[in-house]
Scaffold this motif. Sequence first.
Motif, PDB file in Angstrom:
ATOM      1  N   UNK A   1      32.879  40.936  41.311  1.00  0.00           N
ATOM      2  CA  UNK A   1      33.499  40.322  42.477  1.00  0.00           C
ATOM      3  C   UNK A   1      34.897  40.934  42.582  1.00  0.00           C
ATOM      4  N   UNK A   2      35.171  41.652  43.660  1.00  0.00           N
ATOM      5  CA  UNK A   2      36.414  42.420  43.804  1.00  0.00           C
ATOM      6  C   UNK A   2      37.225  41.921  44.985  1.00  0.00           C
ATOM      7  N   UNK A   3      38.456  41.502  44.715  1.00  0.00           N
ATOM      8  CA  UNK A   3      39.361  41.092  45.783  1.00  0.00           C
ATOM      9  C   UNK A   3      39.855  42.343  46.506  1.00  0.00           C
ATOM     10  N   UNK A   4      39.935  42.274  47.817  1.00  0.00           N
ATOM     11  CA  UNK A   4      40.369  43.419  48.607  1.00  0.00           C
ATOM     12  C   UNK A   4      41.860  43.688  48.439  1.00  0.00           C
ATOM     13  N   UNK A   5      42.645  42.636  48.307  1.00  0.00           N
ATOM     14  CA  UNK A   5      44.098  42.780  48.263  1.00  0.00           C
ATOM     15  C   UNK A   5      44.606  42.357  46.887  1.00  0.00           C
ATOM     16  N   UNK A   6      44.796  43.341  46.018  1.00  0.00           N
ATOM     17  CA  UNK A   6      45.327  43.087  44.687  1.00  0.00           C
ATOM     18  C   UNK A   6      46.831  43.347  44.686  1.00  0.00           C
ATOM     19  N   UNK A   7      47.540  42.747  43.750  1.00  0.00           N
ATOM     20  CA  UNK A   7      48.978  42.953  43.642  1.00  0.00           C
ATOM     21  C   UNK A   7      49.259  44.439  43.424  1.00  0.00           C
TER      22      UNK A   7
ATOM     23  N   UNK B   1      27.949  52.431  37.538  1.00  0.00           N
ATOM     24  CA  UNK B   1      27.042  52.607  38.679  1.00  0.00           C
ATOM     25  C   UNK B   1      25.930  51.554  38.761  1.00  0.00           C
ATOM     26  N   UNK B   2      25.627  50.881  37.655  1.00  0.00           N
ATOM     27  CA  UNK B   2      24.571  49.861  37.670  1.00  0.00           C
ATOM     28  C   UNK B   2      25.068  48.534  38.234  1.00  0.00           C
ATOM     29  N   UNK B   3      26.376  48.361  38.356  1.00  0.00           N
ATOM     30  CA  UNK B   3      26.949  47.092  38.822  1.00  0.00           C
ATOM     31  C   UNK B   3      26.805  46.927  40.331  1.00  0.00           C
ATOM     32  N   UNK B   4      26.476  45.707  40.730  1.00  0.00           N
ATOM     33  CA  UNK B   4      26.500  45.346  42.147  1.00  0.00           C
ATOM     34  C   UNK B   4      27.901  44.803  42.424  1.00  0.00           C
ATOM     35  N   UNK B   5      28.516  45.260  43.501  1.00  0.00           N
ATOM     36  CA  UNK B   5      29.888  44.861  43.808  1.00  0.00           C
ATOM     37  C   UNK B   5      29.944  44.158  45.157  1.00  0.00           C
ATOM     38  N   UNK B   6      30.576  42.983  45.152  1.00  0.00           N
ATOM     39  CA  UNK B   6      30.848  42.241  46.381  1.00  0.00           C
ATOM     40  C   UNK B   6      32.355  42.175  46.545  1.00  0.00           C
ATOM     41  N   UNK B   7      32.828  42.540  47.734  1.00  0.00           N
ATOM     42  CA  UNK B   7      34.258  42.490  48.040  1.00  0.00           C
ATOM     43  C   UNK B   7      34.562  41.145  48.693  1.00  0.00           C
TER      44      UNK B   7
END
Length: 184
Positions: free
Chosen positions: A59-65, A81-87
Amino acid sequence: MSSDEPQDETVRILIIDDDDIFTHVLQRAFIKRGYEVEIAADEAQALEKTQAFEPDLISLDLKLQGSSGLNLLPQLVERSPQSKIVVLTGYSSITTAVEAIKLGAINYLCKPADADEILVAFQKQNGNPDAPVAEQPMSVNRLTWEHIQKVLHEHDGNISATARALGMHRRTLQRKLQKRPVKR
């Protein structure tokens, strides 16, 4: 077993977000559902934990410090590469949604989002041809927000260059960017 529960092996989730309260709430919710969870608050921690933890889901935040999740996304895809990423973002725009998908995210969610919504987003990898189409065009204010986001992206997040390209004062642009996105 419901679809949001991990299967035989424990599924590992990495939460990359600089909001301490939000990340700890998510962490508790995922652990309660049987997931193994790690947290990273910045780009360096995210890359380090991606390598060591080998997450299944990110789970990736779009706006990081001090940086953008869009800049971090290709590095995460390369290292895991095996990870699924949701922004996830509180500053959604069409431009960043499209770029996130192009860069390797499988989904894009607007905050606030809870653990269940995030888990559903990880499962939805294919497009939905039945997605609703808006009855009315976007408001002028929303179009302005989208245009600013597009120009900002074209200038790699550089506020001064974006302000020059838009013909506005840098401080005016900064004030506009600090506000939440305008409703449609």
